[in-house]
Every structure is written in structure tokens, then in C-alpha cells.
Design a protein around this motif. Structure first.
Motif, short mmCIF file in Angstrom:
data_model
loop_
_atom_site.label_atom_id
_atom_site.label_comp_id
_atom_site.label_asym_id
_atom_site.label_seq_id
_atom_site.Cartn_x
_atom_site.Cartn_y
_atom_site.Cartn_z
N ALA A 1 0.86 -1.19 0.00
CA ALA A 1 0.00 0.00 0.00
C ALA A 1 0.89 1.24 0.00
CB ALA A 1 -0.96 -0.03 1.17
N ASN A 2 0.73 2.11 1.01
CA ASN A 2 1.51 3.35 1.06
C ASN A 2 2.62 3.32 2.11
OD1 ASN A 2 -0.25 3.36 3.23
ND2 ASN A 2 -0.61 5.58 3.18
N VAL A 3 3.05 2.09 2.49
CA VAL A 3 4.10 1.98 3.50
C VAL A 3 5.33 1.27 2.93
CG1 VAL A 3 2.32 1.83 5.27
CG2 VAL A 3 3.42 -0.26 4.48
N VAL A 4 6.48 1.63 3.47
CA VAL A 4 7.75 1.02 3.07
C VAL A 4 8.57 0.76 4.32
CG1 VAL A 4 9.90 1.28 1.78
CG2 VAL A 4 7.78 2.25 0.86
N LEU A 5 9.07 -0.47 4.43
CA LEU A 5 9.95 -0.83 5.55
C LEU A 5 11.34 -1.07 4.98
CD1 LEU A 5 9.33 -1.30 8.63
CD2 LEU A 5 9.49 -3.73 8.14
N ASP A 6 12.30 -0.28 5.39
CA ASP A 6 13.68 -0.41 4.92
C ASP A 6 14.43 -1.29 5.90
OD1 ASP A 6 16.44 -0.04 4.39
OD2 ASP A 6 16.03 1.88 3.42
N LEU A 7 14.72 -2.52 5.50
CA LEU A 7 15.34 -3.49 6.40
C LEU A 7 16.81 -3.19 6.66
CD1 LEU A 7 13.78 -6.77 4.96
CD2 LEU A 7 12.89 -5.27 6.75
N LYS A 8 17.47 -2.57 5.70
CA LYS A 8 18.89 -2.28 5.86
C LYS A 8 19.11 -1.12 6.81
CE LYS A 8 23.08 -1.56 3.10
NZ LYS A 8 23.62 -1.40 1.73
N GLU A 9 18.34 -0.04 6.63
CA GLU A 9 18.49 1.15 7.48
C GLU A 9 17.56 1.12 8.70
OE1 GLU A 9 20.79 3.31 6.94
OE2 GLU A 9 21.41 2.43 5.03
N ARG A 10 16.66 0.10 8.74
CA ARG A 10 15.69 -0.06 9.82
C ARG A 10 14.84 1.21 9.98
NH1 ARG A 10 15.99 -4.62 12.69
NH2 ARG A 10 14.83 -3.72 14.46
N LEU A 11 14.27 1.63 8.87
CA LEU A 11 13.40 2.81 8.85
C LEU A 11 12.04 2.41 8.32
CD1 LEU A 11 15.89 5.44 7.36
CD2 LEU A 11 15.19 5.22 9.76
N PHE A 12 11.01 3.14 8.76
CA PHE A 12 9.64 2.88 8.33
C PHE A 12 9.05 4.17 7.76
CE2 PHE A 12 5.02 2.51 9.64
CZ PHE A 12 4.68 1.65 8.60
N TRP A 13 8.44 4.06 6.59
CA TRP A 13 7.91 5.23 5.90
C TRP A 13 6.43 5.02 5.56
CZ3 TRP A 13 11.53 9.14 5.01
CH2 TRP A 13 12.88 8.77 5.18
N VAL A 14 5.65 6.07 5.76
CA VAL A 14 4.25 6.08 5.34
C VAL A 14 4.04 7.34 4.50
CG1 VAL A 14 1.84 6.14 6.05
CG2 VAL A 14 3.49 4.85 7.41
N ASN A 15 3.61 7.17 3.26
CA ASN A 15 3.45 8.32 2.35
C ASN A 15 4.73 9.15 2.28
OD1 ASN A 15 0.74 7.81 1.61
ND2 ASN A 15 0.01 8.74 3.51
N ASN A 16 5.86 8.44 2.24
CA ASN A 16 7.19 9.07 2.14
C ASN A 16 7.58 9.89 3.37
OD1 ASN A 16 7.71 8.09 -0.51
ND2 ASN A 16 6.39 9.69 -1.34
N GLU A 17 6.83 9.72 4.45
CA GLU A 17 7.16 10.39 5.71
C GLU A 17 7.66 9.35 6.72
OE1 GLU A 17 7.09 13.61 6.47
OE2 GLU A 17 6.29 14.27 4.51
N SER A 18 8.76 9.65 7.39
CA SER A 18 9.34 8.71 8.34
C SER A 18 8.48 8.60 9.59
CB SER A 18 10.75 9.17 8.73
OG SER A 18 11.32 8.29 9.68
N VAL A 19 8.28 7.36 10.06
CA VAL A 19 7.52 7.10 11.29
C VAL A 19 8.45 6.35 12.25
CG1 VAL A 19 5.53 5.94 12.31
CG2 VAL A 19 5.34 6.98 10.03
N ALA A 20 8.61 6.85 13.45
CA ALA A 20 9.53 6.26 14.42
C ALA A 20 8.96 4.96 15.00
CB ALA A 20 9.82 7.24 15.54
N LEU A 21 9.78 3.92 15.00
CA LEU A 21 9.42 2.65 15.61
C LEU A 21 10.56 2.21 16.52
CD1 LEU A 21 8.12 0.58 12.54
CD2 LEU A 21 6.72 1.79 14.22
N ASN A 22 10.24 1.63 17.68
CA ASN A 22 11.31 1.05 18.48
C ASN A 22 11.71 -0.29 17.87
OD1 ASN A 22 9.69 -1.09 19.54
ND2 ASN A 22 8.92 0.26 21.15
#
Length: 236
Positions: A136-157
Motif C-alpha cells: 500500500a503506502n508503507v515502506v519498511l527499509d530493512l537495511k536502514e531499519r526505517l519505516f515510511w508512510v506516504n514518504n514520511e518517516s515514522v519512528a518505531l522502536n
């Protein structure tokens, strides 16, 4: 209605008790299991069907498992094979890897270790070498351990990230509380009295998905676990 195809695993093993143990363990992970106790049956199955992962014993009553691996290579299906064998021979291991096997596990082994190897193969197969998981509109970057929704970063522990990763790799599939706990917490899960900690982590993830406008959601399956699905935008 959401339709999904469970991942299918073929176990090629002539030791009946071990075969039953492996089949039972992987069935609990909600995989579809097929079995073969010799080369002939296995050869017929791999010629006709495709499997997401194959557990292949080398020492079989009517032949060598490496012959089957050669058949799989000829069919272009050898990159999802885990060799399981009591024959701890370096030559056999190297030959198996040369023929395209993904991993090699020597008997005796812990079932938990095998399950971990199977899931690793399936993750690599699902990602096809990519470092991101997208839905959908989310991306999980496994290498950098970042989460994006609509190209905006969302903080996750760290735990939230690992849990969301597991859900995305198993989208539309029922994920039991036990499977989720074992994946994220590993051996430390034995020290837990209950799964309340999962509930709180899920609650936090849901809140972040909602606030960020993510078009995915985690549904509760009462008494069993959870399922991550893509929202039906037409129903909104």
C-alpha cells in the motif's frame, strides 16, 4: 474477501519419526506440508509441483538426495532447498551448495533451529534480494531499519520494527501469538509468563499506523493471533 496462498513446503526424509516431527512442527506455523520418503516419490512431486521451500535428506533408501538436487537445478528450483543429513561431509555440503542449495543442516539438530532456517529461506525468497518491504503506502527499509508512510518517516522502536517486519512478510496470513513471540523475542520467550507484552506492542503499532495514515491494519483473530491486511479504500 482477501484470498491468499499459504506457503508450501516439501519434506524429503526417510526416517518416519523425524518426518512426522518436522511435518507437525511446520504445520503449526501454518505452512502447507507435503512429504516424500524416497527419491522416486520426491522426484515425481518436484517435477509437477512448485514449493516455497524443500527440506532434503541426502541419504535416502533408493538413491542420493544430491541427484534430486541436480534435478531441481535443471528445473530452476534449487535456490529454496535446505539439505538435512547425518552425513557431515564437507564434500557433500560443498556439492549441495554448488548445485544451488540455500542452506545445510547436520543431524541431529533442534527443531527451533530448523524452523529459523526455513523462515530465513522464505524471507529471502519473498524479498528477492531487495532491502525493502512495500505494501500500500508503507515502506519498511530493512537495511536502514526505517519505516515510511506516504514518504514520511515514522519512528518505531526495535521490537515494533521487528514485529511489523514479520507481519509484512506474512501479510494476509494468520500469525499466532506464539509464532510472533518466538520470531521477535527468540529463546527469551521461555521466560515470559504470558503474551501481554505482545498486546501492548501491537497496540502501539496500531496507533502509529492510524496516526500516520497507513493503508494497512493489524486485525485481531480472537484467541489465536493477528493478521495484517491492506485497507479497502473503496469501503472508506
Amino acid at each position: 474477501m482477501i484470498i491468499f496462498t499459504p506457503m508450501k513446503i516439501l519434506i524429503v526424509e526417510d526416517e518416519q519419526k523425524l518426518l512426522e516431527t518436522l511435518a507437525d512442527s511446520l504445520s503449526k506455523e501454518h505452512f502447507v506440508i507435503e512429504t516424500a520418503s524416497n527419491c522416486l516419490i520426491a522426484s515425481e512431486k518436484i517435477a509437477v509441483y512448485d514449493y516455497d521451500c524443500i527440506l532434503l535428506d541426502i541419504m535416502l533408501p533408493d538413491g542420493n538426495g544430491l541427484t534430486l538436487l541436480q534435478q531441481l537445478k535443471d528445473l530452476g528450483k534449487s535456490d529454496n532447498v535446505i539439505i538435512i543429513s547425518a552425513k557431515d561431509s564437507l564434500d557433500d555440503k560443498l556439492k549441495g551448495l554448488e548445485l544451488g542449495a540455500d542452506d545445510y543442516l547436520t543431524k541431529p539438530f533442534h527443531i527451533a533451529e530448523l524452523n529459523a532456517r526455513v523462515k530465513a529461506v522464505l524471507r529471502r525468497k519473498t524479498l528477492q534480494g531487495r532491502h525493502t518491504v512495500e505494501l500500500a503506502n508503507v515502506v519498511l527499509d530493512l537495511k536502514e531499519r526505517l519505516f515510511w508512510v506516504n514518504n514520511e518517516s515514522v519512528a518505531l522502536n526495535r521490537k515494533e520494527f521487528d514485529m511489523l517486519n514479520y507481519f509484512l512478510l506474512n501479510k494476509n496470513r494468520l500469525v499466532t501469538k506464539t509464532a510472533l513471540a518466538e520470531h521477535v523475542w527468540g529463546d527469551n520467550i521461555d521466560q515470559a509468563d504470558n503474551f501481554d507484552f505482545i498486546y501492548y506492542q501491537i497496540k502501539n503499532i496500531r496507533k502509529k499506523l492510524q496516526l500516520s495514515g497507513a493503508n494497512i491494519e493489524i486485525e485481531a483473530v480472537y484467541g489465536i493471533g493477528y493478521k495484517l491486511i491492506e485497507k479497502d479504500e473503496t469501503a472508506q
